[in-house]
Design a protein around this motif. Structure first.
Motif, short mmCIF file in Angstrom:
data_model
loop_
_atom_site.label_atom_id
_atom_site.label_comp_id
_atom_site.label_asym_id
_atom_site.label_seq_id
_atom_site.Cartn_x
_atom_site.Cartn_y
_atom_site.Cartn_z
N GLU A 189 0.87 -1.19 0.00
CA GLU A 189 0.00 0.00 0.00
C GLU A 189 0.90 1.23 0.00
O GLU A 189 1.39 1.65 1.04
N CYS A 190 1.10 1.81 -1.22
CA CYS A 190 2.03 2.95 -1.31
C CYS A 190 1.35 4.27 -0.98
O CYS A 190 1.98 5.25 -0.64
N ARG A 191 0.03 4.30 -1.12
CA ARG A 191 -0.80 5.50 -0.85
C ARG A 191 -0.57 6.61 -1.88
O ARG A 191 -1.02 7.73 -1.69
N GLU A 192 0.17 6.31 -2.96
CA GLU A 192 0.47 7.33 -3.96
C GLU A 192 0.07 6.95 -5.38
O GLU A 192 -0.16 7.81 -6.22
N CYS A 193 0.02 5.66 -5.69
CA CYS A 193 -0.27 5.25 -7.07
C CYS A 193 -1.75 5.49 -7.39
O CYS A 193 -2.56 5.74 -6.49
N LYS A 194 -2.09 5.39 -8.66
CA LYS A 194 -3.48 5.62 -9.11
C LYS A 194 -4.44 4.70 -8.37
O LYS A 194 -5.55 5.10 -7.99
N PHE A 195 -4.01 3.46 -8.17
CA PHE A 195 -4.88 2.48 -7.52
C PHE A 195 -5.12 2.85 -6.06
O PHE A 195 -6.27 2.85 -5.59
N CYS A 196 -4.06 3.17 -5.35
CA CYS A 196 -4.21 3.55 -3.94
C CYS A 196 -5.05 4.83 -3.81
O CYS A 196 -5.94 4.91 -2.97
N ARG A 197 -4.77 5.80 -4.66
CA ARG A 197 -5.48 7.08 -4.55
C ARG A 197 -6.95 6.96 -4.91
O ARG A 197 -7.78 7.76 -4.50
N LEU A 219 -5.48 -3.06 -4.60
CA LEU A 219 -4.44 -3.60 -5.48
C LEU A 219 -3.41 -2.55 -5.88
O LEU A 219 -3.33 -2.15 -7.05
N CYS A 220 -2.62 -2.09 -4.92
CA CYS A 220 -1.53 -1.14 -5.18
C CYS A 220 -0.62 -1.70 -6.28
O CYS A 220 -0.26 -2.87 -6.25
N GLN A 221 -0.26 -0.84 -7.22
CA GLN A 221 0.57 -1.30 -8.35
C GLN A 221 2.00 -0.75 -8.30
O GLN A 221 2.78 -0.95 -9.23
N ALA A 222 2.36 -0.08 -7.20
CA ALA A 222 3.64 0.64 -7.15
C ALA A 222 4.83 -0.26 -7.46
O ALA A 222 5.79 0.18 -8.09
N ILE A 223 4.81 -1.51 -6.98
CA ILE A 223 5.99 -2.38 -7.17
C ILE A 223 5.60 -3.68 -7.88
O ILE A 223 6.33 -4.67 -7.81
ZN ZN Z 1 -0.18 2.16 -4.43
#
Ligand code: ZN
Ligand code: NAD
Ligand code: DAO
Ligand code: ZN
Length: 370
Positions: A92-100, A106-110
């Motif tokens: 959960e990066c809280r910054e990617c399109k998915f998190c926002r 489904l966080c996609q950052a990594i």
């Molecule tokens: Zn994310």
């Protein structure tokens, strides 16, 4: 480099080997964890079997851990050494399109590097005599020491027993979350649970918490029924006891079908039964089980035209860093139990026995202690 005891999968379909490996220190934004305990999940076995198209070797499997932060890399602010954490295969990066979006966990950052068994910088922290060993699901909990990105650890209460709450790193959260988060089961609902392994039993716990009035457990192994009833299933049925499709049996038992069904096996045939046992007009079926590579689901579209809904759920729709600590707190307040799930405890060196017990249908969860 630090030395770590780890169970290494050198190749598909071969027993894991206990090795002393080298673990490189955490880089920027990463944390080094000391594993205290890890559950062994069906998905580890699936990857080890060689059937997982994303499965890569050599690798350190494991994704259901309870750990303590040993060291943090540059720039890490959300955890510090000594914190207790659960590794997250869904970060959960809280910054990617998915998190926002606020609409998915489904966080996609990594995602790209995690899928290749690598850390976000494209390299591995594990090696043996200079030979790189891959990470698994971004977690690799079958190692005494493992390295994760900061965005992939959930900081939890230090009061919580890591050898139990490690199960919230996958199975229990997946099942409970599918009921409470994905389906949002309403009080008084009827629920059918297909497959009574760790996931299905967690769905039962979630359905009890949601105050479902009727919880029907379905499994072809009747040895699973006793524990399912103990956790709250109001009835259990074995499809092998009937000479007609199980969906017809359930529709007959429930005045037209259930309000919600959950597929917790990974069988595309059962996924169809789970959809078709839902009530016309409103029944919802949630797919949790992971089917074999390339398999497809089928039903008559009229099943959906007439109001049934087909949905899926990954890690129970739970945003790990934000919501998982709350699941741990609910466990600590006694809202659900975990002991029934832990049928076996053993040292890391007995990891292959844990896989055997799973294949023989004799365990719900084996927990490996370090
Ligand atoms: Zn994310
Ligand atoms: P498990 O093997 O412990 O349990 C599966 C159960 O299904 C067993 O009790 C088995 O007897 C029963 N079963 C098999 N075939 C059946 C049939 N035709 N009809 C009725 N029952 C049948 O597995 P588990 O650890 O509970 O995992 C279940 C599934 O969930 C797996 O596919 C796993 O990969 C998946 N999973 C998904 C997520 C997610 O986030 N979506 C997370 C974890 C696991
Ligand atoms: O974002 O595409 C993605 C990856 C999502 C991973 C979800 C995992 C759920 C199913 C895997 C079984 C987990 C043990
Ligand atoms: Zn799992």
């Amino acid at each position: 480099m630090i030395k770590s005891r780890a169970a290494v999968a050198w190749a598909a379909n071969r027993p894991l080997e206990i090795e002393e490996i080298d673990v490189a220190p955490p880089k920027k934004g990463e944390v080094l964890l000391r594993m205290v305990a890890t559950g062994v999940c069906h998905t580890d076995a699936y990857t080890l079997s060689g059937k997982d198209p994303e499965g890569l070797f050599p690798v350190i499997l494991g994704h259901e851990g309870g750990a303590i932060v040993e060291e943090v890399g540059e720039g890490v602010t959300s955890v510090k050494p000594g914190d207790h954490v659960i590794p997250l295969y869904t970060p959960e990066c809280r910054e990617c399109k998915f998190c926002r979006s606020g609409r998915t966990n489904l966080c996609q950052a990594i995602r790209a590097t995690q899928g290749k068994g690598l850390m976000p910088d494209g390299t591995s922290r594990f090696s043996k005599k200079g030979q790189p060993i891959l990470h698994y699901m971004g977690t690799s909990t079958f190692s005494e020491y493992t390295v994760l990105p900061e965005i992939a650890v959930a900081k939890i209460s230090k009061e919580a027993p890591l050898e139990k709450v490690c199960l919230l790193g996958c199975g229990v959260t997946t099942g409970m979350g599918a009921v409470l988060n994905t389906a949002k089961v309403k009080p008084g609902s009827t629920v059918a649970v297909f497959g009574l392994g760790g996931i299905g039993l967690s769905v039962i716990i979630g359905a009890v918490m949601a105050k479902a009035s009727r919880i029907i457990g379905i499994d072809i192994n009747p040895a699973k029924f006793e524990v399912a009833r103990q956790l709250g299933a109001t009835e259990c049925i074995n499809p092998k006891d009937y000479d007609r499709p199980i969906q017809e049996v359930i529709v007959g038992l429930t005045d037209g079908g259930v309000d919600y069904s959950f597929e917790c096996i990974g069988s595309v045939q059962v996924m169809r039964s789970a959809l078709e046992c839902c009530h016309k007009g409103w029944g919802e079926s949630i797919i949790i089980g992971v089917a074999g590579a390339g398999e497809e689901i089928a039903t008559r579209p009229f099943q959906l035209v007439t109001g049934r809904v087909w949905r899926g759920s990954a890690f129970g729709g739970v945003r790990g860093r934000t919501e998982l600590p709350g699941y741990v707190d609910r466990y600590m307040r006694g809202e659900f139990e975990l002991d029934t799930f832990i049928t076996h405890k053993m040292g890391l060196e007995e990891v292959n026995k844990a896989f055997d017990l799973m294949h023989e249908g004799k365990s719900i969860r084996s927990v490996l202690l370090f």
